[in-house]
Design a protein around this motif. Structure first.
Motif, mmCIF file in Angstrom:
data_model
loop_
_atom_site.group_PDB
_atom_site.id
_atom_site.type_symbol
_atom_site.label_atom_id
_atom_site.label_comp_id
_atom_site.label_asym_id
_atom_site.label_seq_id
_atom_site.Cartn_x
_atom_site.Cartn_y
_atom_site.Cartn_z
ATOM 1 N N ALA B 46 0.839 -1.198 0.000
ATOM 2 C CA ALA B 46 0.000 0.000 0.000
ATOM 3 C C ALA B 46 0.875 1.250 0.000
ATOM 4 C CB ALA B 46 -0.921 0.002 1.208
ATOM 5 N N ASP B 47 1.950 1.232 0.813
ATOM 6 C CA ASP B 47 2.848 2.401 0.869
ATOM 7 C C ASP B 47 3.421 2.703 -0.507
ATOM 8 O OD1 ASP B 47 2.427 2.699 3.511
ATOM 9 O OD2 ASP B 47 4.267 1.667 4.138
ATOM 10 N N HIS B 79 -9.522 0.253 1.337
ATOM 11 C CA HIS B 79 -9.376 1.680 1.030
ATOM 12 C C HIS B 79 -8.173 1.924 0.121
ATOM 13 C CE1 HIS B 79 -12.559 2.956 3.771
ATOM 14 N NE2 HIS B 79 -12.185 1.923 4.491
ATOM 15 N N ALA B 80 -7.075 1.169 0.363
ATOM 16 C CA ALA B 80 -5.908 1.303 -0.507
ATOM 17 C C ALA B 80 -6.260 0.814 -1.912
ATOM 18 C CB ALA B 80 -4.738 0.496 0.053
ATOM 19 N N ALA B 81 -6.996 -0.293 -1.988
ATOM 20 C CA ALA B 81 -7.385 -0.838 -3.292
ATOM 21 C C ALA B 81 -8.297 0.140 -4.025
ATOM 22 C CB ALA B 81 -8.093 -2.172 -3.114
ATOM 23 N N ALA B 82 -9.180 0.800 -3.247
ATOM 24 C CA ALA B 82 -10.105 1.760 -3.855
ATOM 25 C C ALA B 82 -9.327 2.894 -4.529
ATOM 26 C CB ALA B 82 -11.055 2.325 -2.804
ATOM 27 N N ALA B 105 -14.595 -8.405 -3.571
ATOM 28 C CA ALA B 105 -15.053 -7.361 -4.491
ATOM 29 C C ALA B 105 -16.045 -6.430 -3.785
ATOM 30 C CB ALA B 105 -15.707 -7.996 -5.718
ATOM 31 N N ALA B 106 -16.991 -7.026 -3.062
ATOM 32 C CA ALA B 106 -18.004 -6.213 -2.381
ATOM 33 C C ALA B 106 -17.344 -5.309 -1.346
ATOM 34 C CB ALA B 106 -19.034 -7.124 -1.721
ATOM 35 N N GLU B 107 -16.426 -5.869 -0.563
ATOM 36 C CA GLU B 107 -15.756 -5.065 0.470
ATOM 37 C C GLU B 107 -15.044 -3.887 -0.177
ATOM 38 O OE1 GLU B 107 -13.489 -7.784 3.064
ATOM 39 O OE2 GLU B 107 -13.051 -5.978 4.235
ATOM 40 N N LEU B 108 -14.377 -4.141 -1.305
ATOM 41 C CA LEU B 108 -13.654 -3.082 -2.003
ATOM 42 C C LEU B 108 -14.639 -2.011 -2.488
ATOM 43 C CD1 LEU B 108 -10.982 -3.779 -4.763
ATOM 44 C CD2 LEU B 108 -12.316 -1.719 -4.618
ATOM 45 N N LEU B 109 -15.749 -2.462 -3.078
ATOM 46 C CA LEU B 109 -16.709 -1.504 -3.653
ATOM 47 C C LEU B 109 -17.367 -0.662 -2.563
ATOM 48 C CD1 LEU B 109 -18.300 -3.659 -6.485
ATOM 49 C CD2 LEU B 109 -16.754 -1.705 -6.714
#
Lengths: 466, 466
Positions: B46-47, B79-82, B105-109
């Motif tokens: 993520a960093d 949140h990082a993926a978003a 996928a749902a968690e990311l969305l």
């Protein structure tokens, strides 16, 4: 039918729930099975067990078979389970422990006094006790201490058909495992080199003639035996793994499974919460901790903080003349330092947790402080206003009211700075940021807050040459 | 070779670690794969992502295939993926999301703004987006919101051979699953009744001709879709389950897997820690929270506590004559109320955590208070002694010193009583015991502690008619 664990009310036609006294009274294995089905919650099981007399516990143990013993002891927390072993003779205890997975057995035995542990180990099946002794040899919070050393293994040179036969020969190891580990040598926990992994699913879907070597995944996430449990837990968590092999330079020692991770995360969170409150963590459940133990776990910090806090007396003594002149200043001392402490605690709690879950590292110090100081400005303004109103309603006069308002704002801003830096500083010098941060920050803010208060007072109060 | 995740130093003959800038510069898929292998820690991933320009992120996304996209986005926190989906066009984002498990996928969305979420869902494969929309429809912290609806199912009437063929036809659903669910109808997430479970292991070891009905375990622990995530997590934890089927009156909706549990436990612990510090939990990672958000999450409690604390001013005003007469009494106000607050915080932190992990319930109130009061006596005695020494060293005279000592002891004892009762009372009236317990207890002890202090003073100080 499917057992709806969370549906508490007994389903239609089902008899009313048994309690453990009834079970002992009825005295049949079936009664135990019904009770286990009706009482899935381990905490309720532990409660009902605690209500039994030693005699009743012995009677209950007499009713258990390997399956029910596993269900009961496997779900209880180790300390509750240890209470059971306490009251039965070592051979019986050994029989019970034999019915558990080695890792569960080891965790349970860690909760026993050394003498009892030795007795039980002595009475266990030799092979099994050797395995458990191996686990007990690892440090308490190492990854290896939690692993299950009985893992299902196959050779890369086997065909799927041969692998399946090999697995039939190791039923214990394969029980509720999803993965089969591909190793060089024979399947002892001692020696074989880990080459890769296949899942039972792969074996199901593969053709019987296929080679394991062609099915196996070689890119496996592993952990060394002495790694901290918490790091191992994060590996499983971050990579969504069902199992994490514990490997000592290339050799497979055992496997850490997903169901251990939640326990580990929960234990670590508890230790942090207790430290955040300014006490040392205990390794026994709260209700089993003696008042003396509680006192020992807390008094050191309490004294450190108390002695530190005596600085506030010296500070006030230094401003004794001001107090004599404007006694009303004394009225707001608890209010102001209290507000500073609260603002500080709010911040440390957030920052420490962000650090624990990996959301904040030392290199982020700048961002953290900037963020908190900005938020601190907003809070300071709000509190200053309310502080002014409050002082005004006490009818202490404009100068003191102004002093209180300005001091309140300044103290909260100051608290924001040290509270956002403190956890990072503690980590920097190698301490656990959670250590006593709550009380620690409060105490720090108390002393420094008073200096701010009286400095402001000297500016604004004419009687003090302001 | 086996990837030694925790071994940081590159193995002999391995090139020095790539950083994400290099990867983008090199611009090959292989570079991405090497980086992913060398950078297993999601936080470091993520960093390095955060350090890239939007252009670089787009370039990076261009290099991903389903496997690498899954490895990268699957491990990043939502949140990082978003952040990644932010900067790429919706169709590309949809492609990335398609490569994840529906629950991931749902968690990311959930982490995306509504407009973007809609756009991505619109651009996803229809079947997949329908599944994900289904998950997004469940409340944020319900068990169903975290489940994977794509589960491998077979019929009880099938032979093992037929079951294996049926499983070959549902590869996505079986991926890294250990269990196969036995259901009545066809395998849509919508409707089939859950009859039992078989493991892939059972299928491997069974004879091809055997009936699934004879292999399956019918006694399955399940959870209803709207159950709180935390309760679901405890079920998995307590029963050492690898998977927990989410069932709505008898019908299988999906499965909650072990790797979700640790995340859930960690989130809950974070919320408690933040509440314990007297702030409201946030649903964004700390570093992404704006100062304004931090202010909003804290100011309410800060004000409540501040206004409550103003009682201390009234108390002190009530004792203003005593203060005028013996100004030295003022010197010990912060010290005494501070000590009371610290003792109280130590206790609430321990008790609240014991309640959160199920170690303490309302019915234990009596035991908790007795325990804490006994421990409180010991602490009170210790602190009283030290307090007397400190007052004596300040040269404030015997009467005041005695007052300080006795008051210190009394306040700590008093703090022990309310601190051990407070969390249980909060729970009793249906509040979360963790809510602001740290600051709350401090503030409560401040006000009451002062009354104790001046009452004691009146007893022992002749000038006050003692």
């Amino acid at each position: 039918m499917t057992r709806q664990i969370l549906a508490r009310r007994p389903a239609a036609g089902q008899q009313p729930p048994l309690d453990l006294h009834d079970v002992v009274a009825v005295g049949t294995r079936r009664a135990v099975e019904v009770w286990l089905e009706q009482t899935p919650d381990p905490r309720r099981r532990a409660d009902e067990l605690a209500d039994l007399s030693d005699g009743q516990v012995r009677a209950l143990v007499g009713l258990l078979d390997p399956a029910t013993a596993d269900d009961l002891l496997g779900t209880l927390d180790p300390h509750a389970a240890a209470e059971v072993l306490h009251v039965v003779p070592a051979p019986v205890a050994a029989g019970l422990v034999d019915s558990l997975d080695p890792d569960e057995a080891a965790e349970l035995l860690r909760a026993l006094p050394d003498a009892e542990r030795a007795a039980v180990l002595g009475a266990m099946r030799v092979v099994r006790s050797a395995v458990v002794r191996g686990l007990l040899a690892w440090p308490d919070d190492s990854a290896a201490a939690r692993m299950n050393p009985e893992v299902a293994t196959v050779r890369p040179t086997m065909t799927v058909r041969e692998a399946v036969d090999a697995l039939r020969a190791q039923p214990a190891a394969t029980a509720d495992a999803a993965e089969v580990w591909v190793t060089s040598g024979p399947g002892e926990a001692s020696g074989p080199a880990l080459l890769g992994v296949v899942t039972f699913r792969d074996l199901v879907l593969a053709a019987p003639g296929q080679l394991v070597a062609d099915l196996m995944r070689e890119d496996v996430v592993t952990v060394e035996p002495t790694a901290d449990q918490e790091r191992a837990a994060h590996l499983l968590q971050d990579h969504h793994l069902a199992a994490l092999p514990v490997v000592d330079d290339g050799r497979l020692l055992g496997v850490l499974t997903g169901d251990d991770v939640a326990d580990i995360v929960e234990e670590e969170a508890t230790e942090d919460a207790v430290r955040q409150g300014g006490a040392a963590p205990m390794d026994v459940p709260y209700l089993r901790a003696s008042p003396l133990l509680l006192w020992r776990k807390r008094i050191v910090w309490l004294l450190v903080l108390f002695v530190t806090a005596t600085i506030t007396s010296s500070v006030l003594q230094h401003y004794e003349d001001e107090l004599e002149t404007v006694i009303t200043l004394a009225l707001f001392v608890p209010l102001l330092i209290g507000a500073g402490g609260n603002a500080g605690t709010q911040i440390t709690a957030t920052v420490i947790r962000a650090m624990a879950t990996g959301g904040v590292r030392l290199r982020d110090a700048g961002r953290v402080v900037r963020k908190e100081v900005t938020a601190g400005f907003l809070a300071a303004a709000t509190i200053a206003l309310v502080g002014w109103l409050r002082a005004w309603t006490l009818g202490v006069g404009g100068e003191v009211a102004l002093t209180v308002a300005v001091a309140a704002g300044a103290i909260i801003l100051w608290a924001s700075v040290i509270a956002s830096l403190l956890p990072l500083l503690l980590r920097r010098v190698g301490l656990d940021p959670a250590v006593g941060s709550g009380p620690l920050i409060t105490t720090l803010v108390d002393g420094t807050g008073l200096i701010i208060y009286f400095t402001v007072a000297r500016w604004f109060i004419t009687a003090l040459g302001g």
